[in-house]
Design an enzyme around this catalytic site. Sequence first.
Site, short mmCIF file in Angstrom:
data_model
loop_
_atom_site.label_atom_id
_atom_site.label_comp_id
_atom_site.label_asym_id
_atom_site.label_seq_id
_atom_site.Cartn_x
_atom_site.Cartn_y
_atom_site.Cartn_z
N SER A 63 0.86 -1.19 0.00
CA SER A 63 0.00 0.00 0.00
C SER A 63 0.89 1.23 0.00
CB SER A 63 -0.89 0.02 1.24
OG SER A 63 -0.15 0.43 2.38
N ASP A 64 0.36 2.34 -0.52
CA ASP A 64 1.08 3.59 -0.31
C ASP A 64 1.01 3.90 1.18
OD1 ASP A 64 2.53 5.89 -0.56
OD2 ASP A 64 1.37 6.71 -2.21
N PHE A 65 1.92 4.77 1.63
CA PHE A 65 2.13 4.94 3.06
C PHE A 65 0.97 5.64 3.77
CE2 PHE A 65 6.94 4.46 3.86
CZ PHE A 65 7.00 3.43 2.96
#
Length: 691
Positions: free
Chosen positions: A259-261
């Site tokens: 996932s993006d952060f």
Amino acid sequence: MKRRKFIAVSGMLASAWALPKRLFAAAAGSDRLDAKARELVSQMTFDEKIAMMAGKLGFLAPSIPGPYQAVETPGCPRLGIPGIRFADGSRGIRFEGSTCFPAAIARGASWDPALEQRVGEAIGYEGRARGANFFAGVCINVLRHPRWGRSQETFGEDPHHLGRMGVAVIIGAQNHMMACAKHFAGNSIDRSRHYVDIRMDERTLREIYLPHFQDCVNAGVASIMNAYNSLNGEQAGHSKHLLKEILKGEWAFPGFVISDFGRGIKATVPAANAGCDVEMDRRRQYGIKLKLAVAAGQVPMENIDDAVRRQVREQLRFLPLESRKDYDLSKVGGTKHAALSREVEQKAIVLLKNENQALPLERAEIKTIAVIGDLADKLNLGDTGSTWVTPPYAITPLQGITRAAGSEIKIIHHNGLDLEAARQAAKQADAAVVITGITRLDEGEGHDRLGLGLAPKEEDLILAMAEANPRCIVVLEGGGAITMERWRDRPAAIMMAWYPGMEGGNAIADVLFGDINPSGKLPMVFPKSEDQLYPFDNVSKVVEYGYYHGYRYFDRQGLEPAFPFGFGLAYTQYKYANLKLSGKKIGKTGKIIAQVDITNIGARPGEEIAQLYLGYQGSKVERPVKDLKAFAKVYLKPGETGTAQFEVPVEKLAYYDDGSGKWIVEEMEYLVYVGPSSKKESLLSDSFKVV
Ligand code: BGC
């Protein structure tokens, strides 16, 4: 006369061969790796599996700046699985002391996948030497509108070009560590990225926003990072359509999705069931919440096993690199990589205008140069978000020009803040070089540009300098297209130098003085004004992306930009002739081969980027006027002729049919355009039929 032949083939095919044999075999879906991964996962406890599915702060010494730069997943040490040790970047590895390369958009302007592969190799080496094993800096989102704050992080606006450049950096980096392509998919706005729902029809998604991701998958990228935005009403990290059906289903991606952060996923169950395999940068939705969801039967155990198996599989594939101990820390930010950074910028600079032979500055003719502008003695390396690289040193344009000028030429520097004083400086000189542009204050992660022009005071400065000195040369820095209509016709020369990397000042000087013949070409359209473009909405909750953007949009609307996609001048001229096709009729499983002769008719050796576009005659559906399908770089000495060869597999002519969900190659006539840019008048053309 000497003739040489250069081959350019379509993205995917061009690069797969270059993957080291051992890794390529593994990437191609080796059952052995899968079987081994499956066996290891079967030996793991539930807690071990859940732990592997989320990041945590970890591996690096606290001296390394940046909150996200010390993220890892725990792996499973008892079974020999090391875990992910994440490093970000794009213009280098985001650790202190790394080599700072020109921004990805500059590298896009080089149109040079072989060079980009060397950049990837250097970045991978540096990351591995510093202890990372995962490079997350491969941003291949479509530069849809130049106000996008992260335009600098990607390679440009065209899916074919994005695929070739993305694949190149991945192949280079994956000689040392896993690489991750991002942000999947549709992330081309920044201010609203955490909440915006991007709407587009399936055909637009498949033809414009996804093909380059598939190229990277085919080239063996280890990981994909999801986007923050939603796509057609669904959070990208929760999207079964994107992750399960397309990426892991149709494309058979064997690697893992992170996932993006922070807010890349927003709920446990939909993310885990859609196939987001690892939550970064730490557990918010996974961890205990995921355990409970499994216990409650909301997330099947197979999904957990699949997520972990994918991560284990990639880690097994890269395991031989983990044990390599010969990484030399002195090469990080060292002379070899700095020289590469300079070479890249030399090939990235795009000469947009050059009248009265204002450039190059011939040393024998020039006694005094006025170097004007606030950015002349400043480092302008790009954004300070995820891509922030702090190199051991960096060269400003003023330093580079002063060095290159040598002792015989006097340099007068003025910051341009006092217009009258700057005018006096410019008047005294044989040439006035204005260094201007945009900076990280204008564009970057989380903040999009407010407009496309330079600040009015910078435009005033250019106008004043052009009036004071007929040999006025404007050097622009920045990530996205800059509009210039208020001043474009005034200075004698204009060049786009982007965010030029740690050796930027030297490379800019190399081109100004003609030690290097410029060869870069625009990887995006430069419009005359923002009015020529479709709207850029970075506030609304829902934004519609149409099928057309960039040069495709300009072609469709019949608009003339300030500078077309693919455009760039040199200190020599090239003549295109003898466009030949391998046949006039081609079967559906064949490929079209086009050849063109290019002659350097000027006095300097140079590198020309030749482009092939296709047009469509009589299609059942609306098609672009033309789109890029191949490009080749040709090095030619004065008087030399070379033959550039382009290959386009017929399957690349297909459109995506929403109704049937199939790619369809139509039996009809296709136009082939070959030339120096996307500008219609500059292209040779022919046609063939698919039968
Ligand atoms: C960015 C990603 C990046 C991550 C970690 C996020 O905000 O969107 O591209 O990899 O931060 O730095």
